[in-house]
Enzyme design. Structure first.
Site, PDB file in Angstrom:
ATOM      1  N   ASP A  57       1.404  -1.845   9.186  1.00 29.44           N
ATOM      2  CA  ASP A  57       1.940  -0.804   9.705  1.00 29.44           C
ATOM      3  C   ASP A  57       1.570  -0.105   9.363  1.00 29.44           C
ATOM      4  OD1 ASP A  57       3.807   1.068  10.408  1.00 29.44           O
ATOM      5  OD2 ASP A  57       4.898   0.587   7.822  1.00 29.44           O
ATOM      6  N   GLY A  97      10.563   6.136  -0.526  1.00 30.41           N
ATOM      7  CA  GLY A  97      10.278   5.511   1.311  1.00 30.41           C
ATOM      8  C   GLY A  97      11.024   4.820   0.744  1.00 30.41           C
TER       9      GLY A  97
END
Length: 251
Positions: free
Chosen positions: A160, A39
């Site tokens: 998030d 990521g």
């Protein structure tokens, strides 16, 4: 519920990180099996704790100390995760220092964190088109809100929340993960608007100026978008840019 492969992730609007297929140096305690993800903040590896044979996930952050901003983000994430102990929050189990201990840490030293191993994530389950029952929807939503209540009670905004940041096991246990963008709600100097992935971003962030002011309500909006996505098996507001995002919301 079985583990499935993910595909078609939404645009994250976060800077890409250097990823590597070279396993981190984890010492004699852990045995690396395979890389399971990459990521914006590093790579994640499946490993086994040789003390008890338990599977763990090891997050390898390669550039964590090369800038003040990256170092602060990493330190904030570790401090936040060490503060919480909740079954619906993916907390840090261990932090692996390089050979030589603290004295050997330099700006190029990667940060290696150990977490509970989780088999898949909610994004992968939704993308698989696997049939989900009302009981699945209720239990997943309950766990998301339970974990979020623990965070908000500690005055922490995740900032998030999205299906890819909700880890799931085959027994349907769900844990909130990835606190790289999380903030304590008193950190007013860090209240930027480019946080929540666009598809899960509330109107107040889409419309606000550079000096963004908002509350932990932004996480609740994200939860609503995630719940709708579970029911529909597709994102409810998949805007390609912020103007289209607002148009979809108003429609």
């Amino acid at each position: 519920m079985s583990a499935v492969a993910g595909a078609g992730a939404p645009p994250a609007e976060t800077p890409a990180a250097q990823t590597t297929d070279v396993p981190p140096n984890v010492g004699p305690r852990y045995t690396i099996n395979r890389r399971i993800g990459a990521g914006a903040n590093g790579t994640v590896w499946e490993a086994v704790d040789t003390r008890d044979g338990k599977k763990v996930a090891i997050k390898h952050i390669t550039n964590a100390l090369r800038s003040d901003e990256d170092a602060k983000r990493t330190l904030r994430e570790v401090k936040l995760l060490r503060h919480f102990s909740h079954k619906n929050v993916n907390t840090v189990l261990d932090c692996i220092l390089p050979p030589g201990g603290r004295a050997a840490v330099t700006m190029d030293t990667p940060i290696v964190l150990v977490f509970d191993f989780m088999e898949t994530d909610l994004h992968s389950i939704i993308q698989s088109k696997q049939a989900l029952t009302d009981e699945h929807f209720q239990y997943f939503l309950f766990q998301i809100l339970s974990g979020l209540k623990a965070l908000h009670s500690g005055k922490v905004m995740h900032r998030d929340l999205k299906p890819a940041n909700l880890l799931v096991n085959s027994n349907c246990l769900l844990q909130i993960c990835d606190f790289g963008l999380a903030r304590v709600d008193s950190e007013e100097d860090n209240m930027t608007k480019y946080v929540v992935t666009r598809w899960y971003r509330p109107p107040e962030l889409l419309l606000c100026g550079p000096e963004a002011t908002y509350s932990n309500a932004i996480d609740i909006w994200s939860v609503g978008c995630i719940f709708a996505e579970m029911l529909m098996q597709r994102p409810i507001f998949p805007g390609k840019h912020y103007i289209e995002q607002m148009k979809l919301i108003f429609e």
